[in-house]
Scaffold this active site. Structure first.
Site, PDB file in Angstrom:
ATOM      1  CB  SER A  11      -0.872  -0.009   1.265  1.00  0.00           C
ATOM      2  OG  SER A  11      -1.290   1.311   1.562  1.00  0.00           O
ATOM      3  CG  HIS A  36      -3.802  -2.049  -1.469  1.00  0.00           C
ATOM      4  ND1 HIS A  36      -4.850  -2.927  -1.675  1.00  0.00           N
ATOM      5  CD2 HIS A  36      -4.190  -1.235  -0.465  1.00  0.00           C
ATOM      6  CE1 HIS A  36      -5.827  -2.648  -0.829  1.00  0.00           C
ATOM      7  NE2 HIS A  36      -5.455  -1.630  -0.083  1.00  0.00           N
ATOM      8  CG  ASP A  38      -5.041   1.893   1.204  1.00  0.00           C
ATOM      9  OD1 ASP A  38      -5.939   1.026   1.169  1.00  0.00           O
ATOM     10  OD2 ASP A  38      -3.873   1.657   1.528  1.00  0.00           O
ATOM     11  CG  MET A  40      -8.770   6.335   2.550  1.00  0.00           C
ATOM     12  SD  MET A  40      -7.904   6.504   4.120  1.00  0.00           S
ATOM     13  CE  MET A  40      -7.024   4.927   4.191  1.00  0.00           C
ATOM     14  CG  HIS A  69      -9.197  -0.852  -0.194  1.00  0.00           C
ATOM     15  ND1 HIS A  69      -8.539  -0.966   1.020  1.00  0.00           N
ATOM     16  CD2 HIS A  69     -10.515  -1.045   0.070  1.00  0.00           C
ATOM     17  CE1 HIS A  69      -9.420  -1.194   1.972  1.00  0.00           C
ATOM     18  NE2 HIS A  69     -10.623  -1.244   1.424  1.00  0.00           N
ATOM     19  CG  MET A  71     -11.312   2.049   2.386  1.00  0.00           C
ATOM     20  SD  MET A  71      -9.773   2.159   3.289  1.00  0.00           S
ATOM     21  CE  MET A  71      -8.640   2.357   1.918  1.00  0.00           C
ATOM     22  CG  MET A 141     -11.172  -4.053   5.485  1.00  0.00           C
ATOM     23  SD  MET A 141      -9.742  -3.398   4.594  1.00  0.00           S
ATOM     24  CE  MET A 141      -8.926  -2.411   5.834  1.00  0.00           C
ATOM     25  N   GLY A 146      -9.042   3.205   7.349  1.00  0.00           N
ATOM     26  CA  GLY A 146      -8.870   4.633   7.570  1.00  0.00           C
ATOM     27  C   GLY A 146      -7.434   5.054   7.799  1.00  0.00           C
ATOM     28  N   GLY A 149      -0.686   1.522   9.794  1.00  0.00           N
ATOM     29  CA  GLY A 149       0.052   1.347  11.044  1.00  0.00           C
ATOM     30  C   GLY A 149      -0.774   0.913  12.239  1.00  0.00           C
ATOM     31  CG  ASP A 180      -5.762  -3.556   3.439  1.00  0.00           C
ATOM     32  OD1 ASP A 180      -4.711  -3.194   3.986  1.00  0.00           O
ATOM     33  OD2 ASP A 180      -6.474  -2.799   2.742  1.00  0.00           O
ATOM     34  N   GLY A 202       1.233  -2.160   4.238  1.00  0.00           N
ATOM     35  CA  GLY A 202       1.620  -0.760   4.126  1.00  0.00           C
ATOM     36  C   GLY A 202       2.863  -0.455   4.923  1.00  0.00           C
TER      37      GLY A 202
HETATM   38  C1  DX5 Z   1      -6.269   0.819   5.886  1.00  0.00           C
HETATM   39  C2  DX5 Z   1      -5.826   0.537   4.481  1.00  0.00           C
HETATM   40  C3  DX5 Z   1      -4.631  -0.340   4.385  1.00  0.00           C
HETATM   41  C4  DX5 Z   1      -3.417   0.229   5.045  1.00  0.00           C
HETATM   42  C5  DX5 Z   1      -2.502  -0.879   5.382  1.00  0.00           C
HETATM   43  O1  DX5 Z   1      -7.415   1.571   5.862  1.00  0.00           O
HETATM   44  O2  DX5 Z   1      -6.860  -0.087   3.751  1.00  0.00           O
HETATM   45  O3  DX5 Z   1      -4.360  -0.701   3.044  1.00  0.00           O
HETATM   46  O4  DX5 Z   1      -2.734   1.149   4.268  1.00  0.00           O
HETATM   47  O5  DX5 Z   1      -1.468  -0.353   6.132  1.00  0.00           O
HETATM   48  P1  DX5 Z   1      -0.784  -1.209   7.272  1.00  0.00           P
HETATM   49  O6  DX5 Z   1      -0.147  -2.394   6.596  1.00  0.00           O
HETATM   50  O7  DX5 Z   1       0.204  -0.277   7.881  1.00  0.00           O
HETATM   51  O8  DX5 Z   1      -1.857  -1.631   8.231  1.00  0.00           O
HETATM   52 ZN    ZN Z   2      -6.314  -0.931   1.730  1.00  0.00          ZN
END
Ligand code: DX5
Ligand code: ZN
Length: 220
Positions: A11, A36, A38, A40, A69, A71, A141, A146, A149, A180, A202
């Site tokens: 990500s 990937h 993200d 948002m 993805h 969101m 998930m 959101g 980390g 994820d 990520g």
């Molecule tokens: C969270 C995202 C993930 C996120 C993963 O909302 O969908 O893709 O970036 O990051 P890590 O691997 O740090 O949890």
């Molecule tokens: Zn994601």
């Protein structure tokens, strides 16, 4: 079963958002199988990231598949733009305001993309059996969406197994199961043994001083 054929999808969330296209190209050179994205919208989740224009720059900078993805609260309004941007997979959430998830999955495929369904941690997996013919990917998930980390929710291992069984019962054992949230080298083997075929990761990858090694460590 651990096979060594796991698809690793870094990500870009934790990368410098002014340089996402070059970050994606760098991750491809480091051995990423997919990128990937993200996406948002500040409504479905509090954070706002980027839209289809940035996705297009990222898609143009790599030759590996890009998984968007979404969101976002109204995915139907955006799938066309992300398909035109060059995303291979477009993944949507049934917890969004979209009332016609079945229709939107079909629309993603009609646009020539592969369709993904993402399930938040509290979302029951039952929906999978009703849309199985339209799916190419189920994204489970293992954090609440959101933020990068966050702490991995290992209780989702049971959901991975349930989704795998549902897909097999529906004659769709070919659908990819992606995980994820908080994925790292310590939990990758367990996730793949539970049925995951794609590992989105990520912060574990992007905060590593050796991204190629971090990606390799996930190819369990
Ligand atoms: C969270 C995202 C993930 C996120 C993963 O909302 O969908 O893709 O970036 O990051 P890590 O691997 O740090 O949890
Ligand atoms: Zn994601």
């Amino acid at each position: 079963m651990v096979t060594g054929r796991t698809i690793v999808a870094p990500s870009l969330l934790g990368c410098d958002h002014g340089e996402l296209a070059s970050a994606a190209a760098d991750l491809e050179r480091s051995g990423a199988d997919w990128i990937h994205l993200d996406v948002m919208d500040g409504v479905f989740v509090p954070v706002l990231t980027f839209g289809a224009g940035v996705a297009e720059s990222i898609c143009s900078s790599v030759s590996i598949p890009v998984d968007a993805h979404l969101m976002v609260d109204r995915p139907a309004a955006l799938v066309e733009a992300f398909a035109a941007a060059g995303c291979r997979y477009i993944t949507i959430h049934p917890e969004s305001s979209e009332k016609h998830i079945h229709r939107v999955l079909g629309k993603i495929r009609d646009l020539g993309c592969l369709a993904g369904l993402a399930l938040n941690p509290a979302t029951p997996p039952d929906i999978v059996q009703w849309v199985a013919p339209l799916l190419d990917l189920v994204l489970i998930m293992t954090v609440n969406p959101g933020y990068g980390g966050q702490k991995h929710i290992s209780a989702m291992n049971g959901k991975i197994r349930t989704v795998q069984r549902m897909l097999e019962e529906a004659g769709r054992g070919d659908v990819l199961i992606s995980v994820d949230g908080g994925v790292n080298s310590s939990n990758a083997g367990t996730l793949v043994n539970a049925g995951a075929t794609v590992l989105v990761s990520g912060s574990y990858i992007t905060s590593s001083s050796d991204r190629a090694q971090a990606i390799k460590s996930l190819k369990v």
